[in-house]
Design an enzyme around this catalytic site. Sequence first.
Site, PDB file in Angstrom:
ATOM      1  N   THR A  93      55.306   2.039  77.866  1.00  0.00           N
ATOM      2  CA  THR A  93      56.142   2.408  79.014  1.00  0.00           C
ATOM      3  C   THR A  93      55.403   3.351  79.953  1.00  0.00           C
ATOM      4  OG1 THR A  93      58.098   2.209  77.632  1.00  0.00           O
ATOM      5  CG2 THR A  93      58.356   3.454  79.656  1.00  0.00           C
ATOM      6  N   GLY A 139      56.261   8.683  71.843  1.00  0.00           N
ATOM      7  CA  GLY A 139      56.527   9.786  70.926  1.00  0.00           C
ATOM      8  C   GLY A 139      55.240  10.382  70.377  1.00  0.00           C
ATOM      9  N   GLU A 171      62.833   0.726  72.714  1.00  0.00           N
ATOM     10  CA  GLU A 171      62.505  -0.574  72.117  1.00  0.00           C
ATOM     11  C   GLU A 171      63.195  -1.706  72.840  1.00  0.00           C
ATOM     12  OE1 GLU A 171      60.049   0.122  69.847  1.00  0.00           O
ATOM     13  OE2 GLU A 171      59.688  -1.856  70.691  1.00  0.00           O
TER      14      GLU A 171
END
Length: 647
Positions: free
Chosen positions: A133, A172, A415
Site C-alpha cells: 500500500t 506494520g 488485506e
Amino acid sequence: MGLVDQLVNQPHYTLVNQPRENDILSHKELFDSIPEEYLSHKEKYENAIRKTVLYYRLMQKYQNYKEGSTILDETRANYRNLVSFAVFKDYPPLMLHNGMFIPAIAGQGTPEQQKHWLKRAKNMEILGTYAQTELGHGTFIRGLETTAEYDPSTEEFVLHSPTLTSYKWWPGGLGHTVNYCVVMAQLYIRGRHHGMQPFLVQLRDEATHMPLPGVKLGEIGAKLGLSTVNNGFLAFEHHRIPRDRMLMKNAQVLKDGTFVAGPSSKLAYGTMIYVRVIIVNGMANLMAKAATIAVRYSAVRRQSQIKPSEPECQILDYVTQQHKLLICIATSLAFSTCARWLWDVYTGVMGQMESGNMDHLPELHALACSLKVVSTMDVSGLVERCRLACGGHGFMHSSNLPYTYGLATAACTYEGENTVLLLQTARSLVKAWQKGSKGKPLSPTEAYLMDKSPVPKWENTLDGIIAGFRRVSAGKVQDCVSKIDKLVKMGTSYEDAWNQTSVRLVAASEAHSRAVILATFRSEVSRAAAALSPPLSRVLHQLVHLYCVYWALERLGDLLLYTSIAERDVQELQQQYEDLLQKIRPNAVGLVDAFDLRDEILNSTLGAYDGRVYERLMEEALKSPLNAEPVNQSFHQYLKPFMHGKL
Ligand SMILES: CCCCCCCCCCCCCCCCCC(=O)SCCNC(=O)CCNC(=O)[C@H](O)C(C)(C)COP(=O)(O)OP(=O)(O)OC[C@H]1O[C@@H](n2cnc3c(N)ncnc32)[C@H](O)[C@@H]1OP(=O)(O)O
Ligand SMILES: Cc1cc2nc3c(=O)[nH]c(=O)nc-3n(C[C@H](O)[C@H](O)[C@H](O)COP(=O)(O)OP(=O)(O)OC[C@H]3O[C@@H](n4cnc5c(N)ncnc54)[C@H](O)[C@@H]3O)c2cc1C
C-alpha cells in the site's frame, strides 16, 4: 483450535485457568506492571518491543516454535496466537513479520531464495514486513507508483518513489522495527512495464539499524487501534538492489534483462489470499474472546428485577441480553468451522497450482474475499455489541472490549477493503452465471446458481433456510446480470453498467457468502458431532440452529423477495428463535468456558474466570498514575488561581 475441535478432542472440559507449569504465561515479566494505557505513544512502542523479544524467546524455548507455520494447521500455533492476546492487548510490532513477510517469501520466492531468507527470518535474525500500500493507493494495486527499473549493466534493480503519493504507507513494523521488507513495485525493463512484482529489500543496516542510503523511513502516527504495530512509511531515492532480490518463483528477470512471465500475473497477489484465509480464523478467536468476556460478565452482573418480588437478576436472564450475546458464541463457532474448511480449500488449490493447475484459483480468490469480508464485518459488529451489552464497564479499557473492537474493525480495511473484496466475489458470481447460462459446469460453491427448479414451499428447517439463502443469492445475481444487460443494451458501457449496479452486486456477494457459511457450518458440525456425546451434540446443533434462524430473521426482506416464505412462517421462525435462546441460556457460560481462554489471554476485568469483577475494576482503577496522590499538581498551577479569579 475451534470449539468443535476442542469439544471433540476433550471429552470433558479442561478446567480453565488451571496453571500450566512451564507455560509461557507463567512468566510475569511478559505482562505490564502498569497498564499500557498510561504509557506515552513512544513508551507503548518500546514496551511492546520489550515484550516481543521476551515472547519469541519463550515461544522458541517452550514450544519448539516454528515461525511461519500455517496458523490453522497447528493447534500450538493457534495457542501462540491466543497467547499473543495475553502479552499484547494490541498487536505486536512483528505481526507482519509472521503474518506476511515470511508467507510472502514462502509463496513468492524460488527454492534457493526460500532456503536463504526463510531460515534467517524464522530465526528472527532479520525482521521484515510486507510493503504494498502507498499513500495514494491501497485498493487499486495496478495504480501503485513505486518503480523497480532493471539495469542490465550492473544486474541491479533501481527502486524509486517518484511522488509523495508513491511512498509506501501502512506496513506494520515499517516505522522503526524491521530491517527488511517485501516491496511490491512496478517492474520496468528498458522502458517496458512488466506488472507488479515482489522484491526483498534491506531497509536498515543490520548492525546499526540506521536506514540505508536512499531509504527514507518513519511511522505514520496514532491510529484508532493497533497502537503498537508501528505502521510506517517508506520512500526510495534511486535505491539499488541486486537482481537476486526479486522474488522469482512466478516471474523471472534474467541477467540480460529478459523477462520470463509466470503462469498468471495474479500469482504475485498470492500472499493476500493466504492472509485473507487466515483472517477468518483470527476473527473466530476475537469473537470467542469478546463472547467469553460479555457472557461471563452477564452471569455475574445483577441489575434490576424481572419480578418486583424477587432479588435483582443476572442480566443474562433478560432475553434481550441473550439475543445480543448467544449469537456471538454461535458466530465464533461458525467462523472457526468455516476457517478450517477454507484452509483445506486453500491448501488443496495451492497443491494443484504446484503442479501447474490454476483452474480453482478464481474460486479460491472469490471465497477468500467473501469470507474475509463477512467474518470481519460480523465480528467487528458483534464485538461492539458485546461492549455495549456490558454497560459502562464495557467502555473501560480494562474490560479489553475496546481493544478487541479495534483489532476486529481494522481487519475490515486491511488485506483488502471489504466493499472492494465483495465486488471481487461479485465479479466471480456474474462470470459464473454467464458460464452456467451457456451450460458450462460451475465450481462446487457456485453450482447452486444454476438451480432452475421452481421455488419450493418454504420450510422452517435448516435445509429450508439454507436453500432459501441460496435462492436469495441466485436471485440477486440474476437481477444484477439482467440490470447490467439492460443498461448495455441501452448503450451504456459495461464498466458504467457495472458501477451503476454495484450496490446490488455487493448485496449479491454478501448473500452468496451467507449461503456458503450456513451450509458449511451446518455440515461441518454434523460431521464432527457424530463423535460427541449426545448432550454435547445437542447443544452444538442448537447453536447451528440459532445461527441459521438468526440470519433468516436478519435477512427477511430478501427471503420474502426470493422465496415462498409467508407471514405465518416468519411468526413461527421468531418463536423458534426465542425458544432456542431459552434452551441455550443454561449452557451459555459452559459454552464460553469451552473456548478455554485463560484469564491472561482474556486480559479483562469483566471476563475473569473467578467472576471478581468489582474487585478487579477497582484494582485496575488504582493503577492509574493519577491515583498516586490525592491532589494533582494542576490544582495549584491552574484551578486554584482560576477559582480565585487570579488566572
Ligand atoms: C489471534 C489473532 C486474531 C486477529 C485477527 C487477524 C488474524 C491475523 C492475520 C495475520 C496478520 C496479517 C495482518 C495483515 C495486515 C494488513 C496487510 C495488508 O493490508 S497488505 C495490502 C492488502 N491490499 C489489498 O488487499 C489490496 C486490495 N486490492 C486488490 O486485491 C486488487 O487491487 C483488486 C483485486 C481489488 C483489483 O485488482 P486488479 O488488478 O484491478 O484486478 P481486477 O479487478 O481487474 O481483476 C483481474 C483478475 O484478477 C483476479 N484477481 C484479483 N486479485 C486476485 C488474487 N489475489 N488472486 C487471484 N486472482 C485475483 C480477479 O478475480 C480477476 O479475474 P478475472 O475476473 O479477470 O478472471
Ligand atoms: C491497521 C492497518 C494495517 C495495514 N497494514 C498494511 C500492511 O502491513 N501492508 C500494506 O501494504 N498495507 C497495509 N494496510 C493498508 C490496507 O491494505 C489498505 O488500507 C486497504 O487495502 C484499503 O486501501 P485504501 O486504504 O487505499 O482505501 P481505498 O481503496 O482508498 O478505499 C477508500 C474507499 O474507496 C472505496 N473504493 C476503493 N476502490 C473501489 C472500487 N474499485 N469500487 C468501489 N469502491 C471502491 C472503498 O470501498 C472505500 O470505501 C493496512 C491498513 C490498516 C488499516
